[in-house]
Design an enzyme around this catalytic site. Structure first.
Site: not given
Ligand code: SF4
Length: 344
Positions: A34, A117, A135
């Site tokens: 991520e 997020y 996001d």
């Protein structure tokens, strides 16, 4: 299960992208993926992710690594604060959680480098916690699906989008659901004109019905980036070149050649450089130009070559680096053209 969620998961089971960070529950690996994927294309991350994990296979190994090693493994990926924060966050997890990322999104959000997020992504994908991960992709899909036609970045609208996204997350397979929305946003409900004919949600989609999907989400006009002219000076001294490890926020900790903001004639640059570097230099010779685009600014670089005496000491804050050791330092992509001049 909501009809929309069921349609999405059915589509994900048929069409999910095969990616190396999928198919297992490992919070550290999810976190690394991520962090790499923020502002960066999947295709780029595909080559960095396995190399990074080979170098730092565990959260403990990342926490123990010198910052320079982590930046080196990140070299070329950009947005280097992500790498620095990942390392700092790993140290925090070692100190506060015995090396295991917590499953509570609220605790995750307090770890360096983990925003709302990433907290949602890690909690849902690695720990099956039913929370959303909102996001840009998700904002786009939700805006279109629910016909949200007010500025998506205004807090009130943003909260509405988050609560609509949260309401869709199922108790079972929340991570797959979140990844399905990400995939849909990346491959079907793309920016500009979406491919509604291939979309599993077209029967439920407000923008598809109204016909204004290409106009959504509503976002404020981006400010044009500021163009900053720089003279980049390659100062050779024997088989060494003058460099500086940046201390500014932008590209902090990365190595660059001396840079002078502004536009110069070779004579002006000669004068300025000798004064600022306290070195006797040959007159700079123009070599190449280069341009590098950051999020908020553009460097318009004129690259010059000059030389100093072979035994010249490096000025304060600078180092003379042997040319054959250049590849051991972490340089930003913005310096690629300058490096290519040195290695010709
Ligand atoms: Fe996006 Fe079209 Fe699907 Fe609506 S139907 S979610 S606009 S791709």
């Amino acid at each position: 299960m909501d009809q929309i969620t069921a349609a999405l998961l059915g589509w994900y089971d048929r069409c999910a992208r095969v990616l190396p960070w999928r198919g297992f529950h490992d919070a550290y690996r999810t976190w690394v993926s991520e962090a790499m994927l923020q502002q960066t294309r999947v295709e780029t991350v595909l080559s960095y992710y396995p190399r990074f994990l080979e170098r730092f296979p565990t959260l403990a190994s990342l926490a123990e690594a010198p910052e320079a090693d982590v930046l080196k493994a990140w070299e070329g990926l950009g947005y280097y604060s992500r790498a620095r924060n990942l390392r700092k966050g790993a140290q925090q997890v070692m100190a506060e959680y015995g090396g295991i990322l917590p499953r509570d999104p609220e605790k995750l959000k307090k770890i360096c480098g983990i925003g709302p997020y990433s907290a949602g992504a890690i909690a849902s994908i690695a720990y099956d916690v039913p929370v959303p991960a909102v996001d840009g992709n998700v904002i786009r899909v939700m805006s279109r699906l629910y016909g949200i036609r007010t500025d998506a970045l205004v807090p009130e609208t943003r909260r509405r989008i988050e609560s609509l996204a949260a309401a869709l997350v199922p108790a079972e397979r929340p991570g797959d659901h979140n990844q399905a929305v990400m995939d849909l946003g990346a491959t079907v409900c793309v920016p500009g004109t979406p491919d509604c004919g291939r979309c599993p949600l077209s029967a439920f989609c407000n923008a598809c019905k109204v016909g204004d999907a290409a106009d959504l989400p509503v976002l404020p006009k981006a400010k044009p980036q500021k163009v900053i002219p720089y003279a980049v000076l390659l100062v050779r001294s024997g088989n060494r070149v003058l460099m500086r490890r940046r201390t500014e926020n932008l590209l902090n900790g990365l190595w660059c050649f001396p840079m002078f903001e502004g536009e110069f004639t070779p004579e002006d640059l000669h004068r300025q450089a000798q004064k600022k570097l306290s070195l006797t230099l040959s007159e700079p010779v123009p070599a190449e130009t280069a341009r590098h685009v950051f999020t908020h600014q553009i460097w318009q670089m004129s690259i010059y070559e000059a030389s100093a005496e072979a035994s010249a000491p490096a000025p304060d804050g600078y180092s003379f680096i042997p040319l054959d050791q250049l590849d051991q330092l972490t340089l930003p992509v913005a310096m690629n053209v300058a490096v290519s001049i040195l290695t010709r």
